[in-house]
Design an enzyme around this catalytic site. Structure first.
Site, PDB file in Angstrom:
ATOM      1  CE  LYS A  17       6.709  -8.509  20.127  1.00  0.00           C
ATOM      2  NZ  LYS A  17       7.286  -9.064  18.566  1.00  0.00           N
ATOM      3  NE  ARG A  92       3.562  -4.913  16.787  1.00  0.00           N
ATOM      4  CZ  ARG A  92       3.354  -6.232  17.403  1.00  0.00           C
ATOM      5  NH1 ARG A  92       2.943  -6.123  18.753  1.00  0.00           N
ATOM      6  NH2 ARG A  92       3.659  -7.154  16.735  1.00  0.00           N
ATOM      7  NE  ARG A 128       2.880 -17.092  15.377  1.00  0.00           N
ATOM      8  CZ  ARG A 128       3.156 -15.631  15.884  1.00  0.00           C
ATOM      9  NH1 ARG A 128       3.456 -15.644  17.029  1.00  0.00           N
ATOM     10  NH2 ARG A 128       3.080 -14.557  14.775  1.00  0.00           N
ATOM     11  NE  ARG A 160      -0.773 -14.545  14.552  1.00  0.00           N
ATOM     12  CZ  ARG A 160       0.264 -14.090  15.340  1.00  0.00           C
ATOM     13  NH1 ARG A 160       0.194 -14.338  16.806  1.00  0.00           N
ATOM     14  NH2 ARG A 160       0.608 -12.766  15.078  1.00  0.00           N
ATOM     15  NE  ARG A 171       3.174 -10.022  11.620  1.00  0.00           N
ATOM     16  CZ  ARG A 171       3.237 -11.241  12.203  1.00  0.00           C
ATOM     17  NH1 ARG A 171       2.983 -12.151  11.388  1.00  0.00           N
ATOM     18  NH2 ARG A 171       3.557 -11.273  13.520  1.00  0.00           N
TER      19      ARG A 171
HETATM   20  P1  B4P Z   1       5.786 -15.683  19.371  1.00  0.00           P
HETATM   21  O1  B4P Z   1       6.425 -15.850  20.750  1.00  0.00           O
HETATM   22  O2  B4P Z   1       4.705 -15.775  19.034  1.00  0.00           O
HETATM   23  O3  B4P Z   1       6.342 -14.206  18.600  1.00  0.00           O
HETATM   24  P2  B4P Z   1       5.990 -12.981  19.046  1.00  0.00           P
HETATM   25  O4  B4P Z   1       7.228 -11.846  18.870  1.00  0.00           O
HETATM   26  O5  B4P Z   1       5.188 -12.629  20.105  1.00  0.00           O
HETATM   27  O6  B4P Z   1       4.935 -12.424  17.836  1.00  0.00           O
HETATM   28  P3  B4P Z   1       4.111 -11.347  16.990  1.00  0.00           P
HETATM   29  O7  B4P Z   1       4.833 -10.187  16.985  1.00  0.00           O
HETATM   30  O8  B4P Z   1       4.049 -12.249  15.699  1.00  0.00           O
HETATM   31  O9  B4P Z   1       2.699 -11.115  17.622  1.00  0.00           O
HETATM   32  P4  B4P Z   1       1.648 -10.064  18.059  1.00  0.00           P
HETATM   33  O10 B4P Z   1       0.674 -11.163  18.438  1.00  0.00           O
HETATM   34  O11 B4P Z   1       2.204  -9.271  19.145  1.00  0.00           O
HETATM   35  O12 B4P Z   1       7.132 -16.418  18.595  1.00  0.00           O
HETATM   36  C1  B4P Z   1       6.976 -16.740  17.101  1.00  0.00           C
HETATM   37  C2  B4P Z   1       7.124 -18.180  16.935  1.00  0.00           C
HETATM   38  O13 B4P Z   1       8.386 -18.625  16.992  1.00  0.00           O
HETATM   39  C3  B4P Z   1       6.236 -19.237  17.507  1.00  0.00           C
HETATM   40  O14 B4P Z   1       5.710 -20.422  16.783  1.00  0.00           O
HETATM   41  C4  B4P Z   1       7.415 -19.999  18.863  1.00  0.00           C
HETATM   42  O15 B4P Z   1       7.047 -21.195  19.131  1.00  0.00           O
HETATM   43  C5  B4P Z   1       8.580 -19.671  18.004  1.00  0.00           C
HETATM   44  N1  B4P Z   1       9.732 -19.472  19.009  1.00  0.00           N
HETATM   45  C6  B4P Z   1       9.534 -18.431  20.004  1.00  0.00           C
HETATM   46  N2  B4P Z   1      10.741 -18.443  20.657  1.00  0.00           N
HETATM   47  C7  B4P Z   1      11.876 -19.231  19.827  1.00  0.00           C
HETATM   48  C8  B4P Z   1      13.149 -19.633  20.167  1.00  0.00           C
HETATM   49  N3  B4P Z   1      13.712 -19.320  21.004  1.00  0.00           N
HETATM   50  N4  B4P Z   1      13.528 -20.629  19.329  1.00  0.00           N
HETATM   51  C9  B4P Z   1      12.823 -21.114  18.131  1.00  0.00           C
HETATM   52  N5  B4P Z   1      11.452 -20.834  17.888  1.00  0.00           N
HETATM   53  C10 B4P Z   1      10.862 -19.854  18.921  1.00  0.00           C
HETATM   54  O16 B4P Z   1       1.171  -9.164  17.005  1.00  0.00           O
HETATM   55  C11 B4P Z   1       0.220  -9.512  15.801  1.00  0.00           C
HETATM   56  C12 B4P Z   1      -0.465  -8.316  15.133  1.00  0.00           C
HETATM   57  O17 B4P Z   1      -1.179  -7.414  16.187  1.00  0.00           O
HETATM   58  C13 B4P Z   1       0.473  -7.228  14.775  1.00  0.00           C
HETATM   59  O18 B4P Z   1       1.053  -7.376  13.373  1.00  0.00           O
HETATM   60  C14 B4P Z   1      -0.390  -5.859  14.833  1.00  0.00           C
HETATM   61  O19 B4P Z   1      -1.314  -6.141  13.375  1.00  0.00           O
HETATM   62  C15 B4P Z   1      -1.134  -6.232  15.758  1.00  0.00           C
HETATM   63  N6  B4P Z   1      -0.754  -5.519  17.060  1.00  0.00           N
HETATM   64  C16 B4P Z   1      -0.213  -5.930  18.346  1.00  0.00           C
HETATM   65  N7  B4P Z   1       0.083  -5.194  19.212  1.00  0.00           N
HETATM   66  C17 B4P Z   1       0.031  -3.887  18.554  1.00  0.00           C
HETATM   67  C18 B4P Z   1       0.040  -2.396  18.982  1.00  0.00           C
HETATM   68  N8  B4P Z   1       0.771  -2.459  19.955  1.00  0.00           N
HETATM   69  N9  B4P Z   1      -0.246  -1.455  18.300  1.00  0.00           N
HETATM   70  C19 B4P Z   1      -0.717  -1.733  16.927  1.00  0.00           C
HETATM   71  N10 B4P Z   1      -0.972  -2.984  16.484  1.00  0.00           N
HETATM   72  C20 B4P Z   1      -0.722  -4.222  17.142  1.00  0.00           C
END
Ligand code: B4P
Length: 229
Positions: A17, A92, A128, A160, A171
């Site tokens: 995302k 979420r 990551r 992280r 998670r």
């Molecule tokens: P990302 O792009 O970083 O993944 P994400 O889905 O954004 O991650 P996440 O859910 O962990 O993060 P968030 O900060 O929202 O990709 C992951 C990895 O894969 C990277 O290394 C990337 O390079 C790689 N990658 C991406 N696309 C790829 C592809 N096509 N092929 C290969 N590799 C690929 O959440 C973190 C925490 O914040 C949550 O657990 C929660 O505690 C809190 N939080 C956030 N939003 C919240 C909300 N609305 N309510 C309550 N808590 C919340």
């Protein structure tokens, strides 16, 4: 002027995302709202709220709805996304989805689910790394990445705390329990799409760009201003 479009990226932790929201925001000149980044910034500042948020995130749980909802609402009504906003990580759970529906009226909301296999999610999250100096994100499993230092500024990359194996499992459990129902919520409404997120970054970005272009075109004749309450 046409009203802004809100693009919601849905998907499990590690679905990409953040990666895709960053690309889309740059390519389509949308504002990128990442609740994860906003919360990590709060943690970095070391405030009382930040310390509490840090503990919750490190345990892999969700931060309280009121706190996250308020952050998102304030950012949307600030009006910095002239063409629109990409929401990355919000909503979420169902309470957050209902909150968003309440505060946004007469706004085109587009939800896109990024579907990714669990094995792939664990691999991505455990690989990551981030640069503590400039914030650039890397993945050790992507072939373009060499070594464990930042190619932009040379700092040593870090993992992280919530990307440890144990926290990833928690998670994913929280995702299945609380976030998966949000997909059903949007699937029963207009403007819902699903893309195969197992593919490479550019392939996924291509599909998402097609959706954004189509929705912006359809929305371009609308006149109503953004309203929030
Ligand atoms: P990302 O792009 O970083 O993944 P994400 O889905 O954004 O991650 P996440 O859910 O962990 O993060 P968030 O900060 O929202 O990709 C992951 C990895 O894969 C990277 O290394 C990337 O390079 C790689 N990658 C991406 N696309 C790829 C592809 N096509 N092929 C290969 N590799 C690929 O959440 C973190 C925490 O914040 C949550 O657990 C929660 O505690 C809190 N939080 C956030 N939003 C919240 C909300 N609305 N309510 C309550 N808590 C919340």
């Amino acid at each position: 002027m046409s009203q802004p479009t809100i693009i919601i990226l849905l998907g499990p932790p590690g679905a990409g995302k953040g990666t895709q929201a960053g690309l889309l925001a740059r390519r389509h000149r949308f504002a990128h709202i990442s609740t994860g980044d906003l919360l990590r910034e709060e943690v970095r500042k070391g405030t009382r709220v930040g310390r509490k948020v840090g503990e919750i995130m490190e345990a892999g749980e969700l931060v309280p709805d009121e706190l996250v909802g308020d952050m998102v609402r304030k950012r949307i009504v600030s009006g910095d996304g002239e063409k629109g906003y990409i929401l990355d990580g919000f909503p979420r759970n169902l309470a957050q989805a209902r909150y968003l529906e309440r505060v946004l009226q007469h706004v085109t909301v587009v939800a896109v689910n990024m579907d990714v296999d669990e094995e792939q999610l664990v691999r991505r999250l455990s690989g990551r790394r981030y640069c503590p100096n400039c914030g650039k994100i890397y993945n050790l499993h992507l072939s373009s990445q060499e070594g464990e230092s930042c190619s932009a500024c040379g700092a040593e990359l870090r993992q992280r705390p919530d990307d440890s194996e144990e926290v990833i499992a928690e998670r994913l459990r929280v995702y299945r329990e609380q976030t998966e129902p949000v997909i059903e919520f949007y699937a029963s409404r207009r403007n819902y799409f699903s893309v195969d997120g197992n593919r490479g970054v550019e392939e996924v970005a291509g599909d998402l760009s097609t959706i954004v272009n189509q929705m912006v075109r359809e929305n371009s004749s609308a006149e109503a201003p953004l309203r929030s309450r």
